[in-house]
Motif scaffolding. Structure first.
Motif, PDB file in Angstrom:
ATOM      1  N   GLU A 278     -43.676  69.205 -86.599  1.00 22.68           N
ATOM      2  CA  GLU A 278     -42.422  68.524 -86.931  1.00 22.68           C
ATOM      3  C   GLU A 278     -42.181  67.334 -85.999  1.00 22.68           C
ATOM      4  O   GLU A 278     -41.756  66.263 -86.450  1.00 22.68           O
ATOM      5  N   SER A 279     -42.433  67.533 -84.707  1.00 25.75           N
ATOM      6  CA  SER A 279     -42.219  66.458 -83.731  1.00 25.75           C
ATOM      7  C   SER A 279     -43.115  65.274 -84.028  1.00 25.75           C
ATOM      8  O   SER A 279     -42.682  64.113 -83.984  1.00 25.75           O
TER       9      SER A 279
ATOM     10  N   ILE B  41     -33.068  80.670 -85.597  1.00 25.19           N
ATOM     11  CA  ILE B  41     -32.359  79.926 -84.559  1.00 25.19           C
ATOM     12  C   ILE B  41     -33.310  78.966 -83.841  1.00 25.19           C
ATOM     13  O   ILE B  41     -32.993  77.798 -83.615  1.00 25.19           O
ATOM     14  N   GLY B  42     -34.491  79.485 -83.488  1.00 23.81           N
ATOM     15  CA  GLY B  42     -35.448  78.673 -82.742  1.00 23.81           C
ATOM     16  C   GLY B  42     -35.929  77.466 -83.519  1.00 23.81           C
ATOM     17  O   GLY B  42     -36.297  76.446 -82.929  1.00 23.81           O
ATOM     18  N   GLY B  43     -35.910  77.561 -84.841  1.00 19.52           N
ATOM     19  CA  GLY B  43     -36.424  76.475 -85.665  1.00 19.52           C
ATOM     20  C   GLY B  43     -35.684  75.172 -85.513  1.00 19.52           C
ATOM     21  O   GLY B  43     -36.254  74.088 -85.708  1.00 19.52           O
TER      22      GLY B  43
ATOM     23  N   PRO C  63     -31.249  67.511 -90.656  1.00 20.23           N
ATOM     24  CA  PRO C  63     -31.712  68.085 -91.929  1.00 20.23           C
ATOM     25  C   PRO C  63     -33.203  68.430 -91.967  1.00 20.23           C
ATOM     26  O   PRO C  63     -33.585  69.409 -92.597  1.00 20.23           O
ATOM     27  N   PHE C  64     -34.052  67.633 -91.310  1.00 22.99           N
ATOM     28  CA  PHE C  64     -35.500  67.848 -91.459  1.00 22.99           C
ATOM     29  C   PHE C  64     -35.976  69.166 -90.843  1.00 22.99           C
ATOM     30  O   PHE C  64     -36.591  69.988 -91.536  1.00 22.99           O
ATOM     31  N   PRO C  65     -35.705  69.450 -89.563  1.00 24.94           N
ATOM     32  CA  PRO C  65     -36.154  70.745 -89.020  1.00 24.94           C
ATOM     33  C   PRO C  65     -35.531  71.939 -89.733  1.00 24.94           C
ATOM     34  O   PRO C  65     -36.174  72.980 -89.887  1.00 24.94           O
ATOM     35  N   LEU C  66     -34.279  71.787 -90.174  1.00 25.69           N
ATOM     36  CA  LEU C  66     -33.635  72.869 -90.921  1.00 25.69           C
ATOM     37  C   LEU C  66     -34.394  73.151 -92.208  1.00 25.69           C
ATOM     38  O   LEU C  66     -34.668  74.305 -92.555  1.00 25.69           O
ATOM     39  N   ALA C  67     -34.766  72.086 -92.925  1.00 26.40           N
ATOM     40  CA  ALA C  67     -35.508  72.253 -94.179  1.00 26.40           C
ATOM     41  C   ALA C  67     -36.862  72.910 -93.931  1.00 26.40           C
ATOM     42  O   ALA C  67     -37.288  73.792 -94.692  1.00 26.40           O
ATOM     43  N   VAL C  68     -37.523  72.529 -92.828  1.00 23.28           N
ATOM     44  CA  VAL C  68     -38.865  73.056 -92.547  1.00 23.28           C
ATOM     45  C   VAL C  68     -38.800  74.535 -92.165  1.00 23.28           C
ATOM     46  O   VAL C  68     -39.569  75.346 -92.683  1.00 23.28           O
ATOM     47  N   VAL C  69     -37.888  74.901 -91.264  1.00 19.30           N
ATOM     48  CA  VAL C  69     -37.837  76.300 -90.852  1.00 19.30           C
ATOM     49  C   VAL C  69     -37.377  77.179 -92.010  1.00 19.30           C
ATOM     50  O   VAL C  69     -37.855  78.313 -92.180  1.00 19.30           O
ATOM     51  N   CYS C  70     -36.476  76.667 -92.846  1.00 22.41           N
ATOM     52  CA  CYS C  70     -36.043  77.455 -93.999  1.00 22.41           C
ATOM     53  C   CYS C  70     -37.172  77.608 -95.011  1.00 22.41           C
ATOM     54  O   CYS C  70     -37.310  78.656 -95.651  1.00 22.41           O
ATOM     55  N   GLU C  71     -38.006  76.582 -95.155  1.00 18.11           N
ATOM     56  CA  GLU C  71     -39.184  76.670 -96.026  1.00 18.11           C
ATOM     57  C   GLU C  71     -40.142  77.733 -95.502  1.00 18.11           C
ATOM     58  O   GLU C  71     -40.650  78.561 -96.252  1.00 18.11           O
TER      59      GLU C  71
END
Length: 403
Positions: free
Chosen positions: A361-362, A240-242, A151-159
């Motif tokens: 993010e990492s 995709i890369g996010g 969920p976290f990287p998905l939320a960040v790239v979508c933001e």
């Protein structure tokens, strides 16, 4: 150029099957190819013919930064490849050469500058804190892939992209299908078309302007800097890369929990964490086999091997990151390694545009896992952990942990 490069026999073509490897095990086929020479020939499970493989650090950097090797031409060739499907859409930035490649990246560059990444830092922290608090309240055991790393990287790239919250589950599903070879070419192609249709509609309706990627792309279309189809290709690639962070940090956590002395050191010496993350990025297997190829535009000699015009060429960043001429004792995980000029994010014009965001993010995820989950350990025996099968990007399917 030496004459003997024109008459030297070609190295044999090595079959490189699709392997489902456990944990962070280094690909044994790649290890064998590295031993055979800096430039070898490979045949992957899909596509036609064979391709050159370049594995030595200096040669990888040369090929990826040399205009005599073209990404754009790959779209016109059925190059041997790992995936049964071909991911790019027409005009995708990953398959353009300068100056078009430069023009396309310029359209979204403001989102990936220090200022652009800092724009999402606070929201990223808040999003991660919410996820961690929910996890702590629910208590162990928990699947970190499902509850945190997904969920976290998905939320960040979508933001960063400007994707509405309600649309984010669909984005995750499409991305998973596009990056998987397990469900076949038809399902992957369908997911790609659905994501493209989504971005086509959003870009048509979205007013131009703003700091998110969709706003920047809408402005670039309006200003005539890029076409609508190019904008869709860019959006697809970035989206995709996010989610690569999900797999990369999953691999990092697996390494830390199977190397408890390294995890303990990160807790005791927080100042080493940036350096430790660089070493983890160098060490982890980011992908299965190799990524995107290039086509030689003219005859080029690499490490004494003549590559002919029209030949497809792959580089292996994973192999380059294990080159003993650059990284002393490359098979060891060394948090004191300095300098560490790894190429985990690529090199040359196609260096990952989201590298700064991925690092942010990492760092946030590693800090949270190390600081907020004392006693963190696997909830099942290590040998029972499941890693993604039939995937282009390597990582744990689930990470059941307790603390």
């Amino acid at each position: 150029m030496l004459d003997e490069t024109t008459t030297a026999p070609l190295p044999p073509v090595r079959e490189w099957p699709a392997l489902d490897l456990f944990g962070v095990d280094f690909d044994p086929v790649l290890a064998e190819l590295m031993r055979e020479g800096p430039v070898t020939r490979i045949k992957l499970p899909n596509g036609e013919g064979w391709a050159w493989l370049v594995t030595r650090y200096d040669d990888v950097r040369m090929v990826t930064n040399d205009p005599r090797f073209s990404r754009k031409l790959v779209v016109q060739h059925d190059v041997t490849r790992l995936a049964p499907h071909f991911i790019p859409v027409d005009g995708a930035v990953g398959f353009e050469d300068p100056p078009d490649h430069t023009r396309l990246r310029r359209a979204v560059a403001p989102a990936f500058t220090t200022r652009g990444v800092e724009r999402v830092r606070q929201r990223a922290r808040e999003s991660l804190d919410e996820l961690v608090e929910e996890l702590l309240q629910d208590g162990p055991p928990a699947d970190f892939t499902e509850r945190l790393l997904g969920p976290f990287p998905l939320a960040v790239v979508c933001e960063l992209m400007g994707v509405a919250e309600a649309d984010r589950p669909r984005m995750h599903e499409w991305t998973s299908l596009i990056l998987s070879s397990a469900q076949g070419a038809e399902r992957s192609q369908q997911a790609k078309e659905e994501m493209c249709a989504y971005f086509t509609e959003v870009l048509r309706e979205r007013p131009s302007g703003g700091e998110d990627v969709i706003g920047l792309l809408a402005a670039a279309i309006e200003n005539g800097e890029i076409t609508a189809s190019e904008a869709v290709g860019l959006a697809l690639l970035i989206q995709i890369g996010g989610e690569a962070v999900t797999n990369n940090v999953g691999n990092m956590l697996f390494l830390l929990l199977t190397h408890p002395e390294h995890l303990a050191r990160m807790r005791e010496e927080p100042e080493i964490r940036p350096r430790a993350i660089d070493e983890l990025l160098r060490y982890i297997p980011h992908r299965s086999a190799v990524g995107l190829s290039r086509i030689a535009l003219e005859d080029v000699t690499v490490a004494g091997v003549r590559i002919r015009a029209g030949d497809p060429v792959y580089v292996s960043y994973l192999a380059a990151n294990r080159d003993p001429e650059v990284f002393a004792d490359p098979e060891s995980l060394d948090f004191d390694r300095s300098p560490n000029p790894h190429v985990a994010f690529g090199y040359g014009p196609h260096y990952c545009v989201g590298a700064m965001l991925a690092r942010l993010e990492s760092e946030l995820l590693v800090d949270a896992m190390v600081d907020r989950f004392p006693g963190l350990r696997f909830a099942v025996p290590v040998e029972e952990l499941r890693f993604r099968r039939g995937a282009l990007i390597r990582g744990p399917e689930s990470l059941p942990v307790t603390w």
